[in-house]
Design a protein around this motif. Structure first.
Motif, PDB file in Angstrom:
ATOM      1  N   SER A   1       0.840  -1.193   0.000  1.00 38.23           N
ATOM      2  CA  SER A   1       0.000   0.000   0.000  1.00 38.23           C
ATOM      3  C   SER A   1       0.880   1.250   0.000  1.00 38.23           C
ATOM      4  O   SER A   1       2.099   1.162   0.223  1.00 38.23           O
ATOM      5  CB  SER A   1      -0.879   0.014   1.258  1.00 38.23           C
ATOM      6  OG  SER A   1      -0.083   0.339   2.396  1.00 38.23           O
ATOM      7  N   PRO A   2       0.288   2.432  -0.211  1.00 42.44           N
ATOM      8  CA  PRO A   2       1.082   3.667  -0.128  1.00 42.44           C
ATOM      9  C   PRO A   2       1.800   3.821   1.205  1.00 42.44           C
ATOM     10  O   PRO A   2       2.968   4.221   1.236  1.00 42.44           O
ATOM     11  CB  PRO A   2       0.030   4.768  -0.323  1.00 42.44           C
ATOM     12  CG  PRO A   2      -1.042   4.130  -1.130  1.00 42.44           C
ATOM     13  CD  PRO A   2      -1.100   2.699  -0.648  1.00 42.44           C
TER      14      PRO A   2
ATOM     15  N   CYS B   1       1.627   1.231  -6.431  1.00 43.34           N
ATOM     16  CA  CYS B   1       1.089   0.513  -5.278  1.00 43.34           C
ATOM     17  C   CYS B   1       0.132  -0.585  -5.745  1.00 43.34           C
ATOM     18  O   CYS B   1      -0.458  -0.496  -6.820  1.00 43.34           O
ATOM     19  CB  CYS B   1       0.334   1.472  -4.364  1.00 43.34           C
ATOM     20  SG  CYS B   1       1.213   2.993  -3.969  1.00 43.34           S
TER      21      CYS B   1
END
Length: 274
Positions: free
Chosen positions: A49-50, A69
């Motif tokens: 994820s970010p 991502c």
């Protein structure tokens, strides 16, 4: 072998620029600074994820370069405190409901994790969540995901489904039986099943990032270590497989570098770009 002039480098993270202790290749920051001097973007691409990627991007000092991502479901440009979306591909919500309902009915022991932008939502906190949290240094929010999808329009970038390998294989076969029209799924580990929109892949992400910069794919380098990296390695002008990659991955690449414990990624950049 003659190699093209590289104008863009895209690299996987786990097993590629991180060693077996989940620490970054200690020579990579220096290589990235040399890339900056030559105005060659270095782009991270991962299933993370970010929140699992921005700290590493900051550690490596890649600046405001894009990060890919969720294997390409979400491509951001900027920093953790100031970023914009370059591109995204969302899981169709009705198909997500269908999958969740099937899991609740037939595979209630499976750990369900939903990723939406920077948010990580989990159906229940279990040992699998503990393991993933320890790897990514993220903390999820516990939420009834079936209720959430019924009540709200949610941007779903990825579903991560985790259990023992035997159960996940049965779930994989069950998802095949659903004949999902807009979603695809794959095993990222023996016991990790990931579901995204059909358009999502690192291969497509490489195309989108190259287009963003106006760079021909022939002048790109991709570095990876696992089966989901194969299309990206095959598409890039120069595909680099890590020394720790399975043989099939090595066969899909132009070159094989050292392994992830021997600075393979930074070595490849020095050898074939700088």
């Amino acid at each position: 072998m003659n190699f093209p002039k590289i104008q863009l480098v895209m690299s996987d993270i786990d097993g590629t620029i991180l060693n077996d202790q989940h620490l970054a290749d200690e020579n990579l920051s220096e290589s990235i600074q040399y890339l900056k001097e030559k105005e060659i973007p270095f782009v991270l691409a991962s299933a993370r994820s970010p929140l699992g990627m921005f700290p590493l991007a900051e550690e490596l000092d890649i600046g405001r370069n894009p990060i890919v991502c969720y294997n390409g479901a979400l491509i951001l440009e900027g920093t953790q405190n100031s970023y914009r979306t370059i591109n995204e591909h969302l899981v169709e919500q009705e198909e997500a409901k269908l999958v969740l309902n099937g899991i609740k009915k037939y595979f209630p022991q499976v750990s369900i994790n939903l990723y939406s932008g920077k948010q990580w939502l989990t159906d229940k906190w279990d040992k699998w969540v503990d393991i993933e949290a320890s790897i990514t240094n993220e903390t999820p929010k516990e939420h009834n995901l079936q209720t959430l999808l019924l009540e709200e329009n949610v941007s779903i970038h990825k579903l991560l489904l985790v259990e023992e390998a035997e159960i996940i294989q049965e779930l994989y076969e069950f998802l095949q039986s659903l004949e999902l029209k807009y979603s695809s799924f794959y095993l990222s580990k023996d016991n990790y099943l990931e579901l995204t929109a059909k358009e999502v892949s690192k291969e497509k992400a490489l195309t989108e990032v190259a287009k963003h910069y106006g760079i021909s794919l022939a002048h790109t380098m991709a570095i990876g270590d696992n089966f989901n990296d194969i299309p990206m390695l095959a598409l890039a002008g120069v595909g680099v497989a890590m020394g720790n990659a399975p043989q099939k991955v090595k066969e899909s690449a132009e070159v094989v570098t050292c392994n992830n414990n021997e600075h393979g990624a930074s070595q490849a950049i020095r050898d074939y770009v700088l």
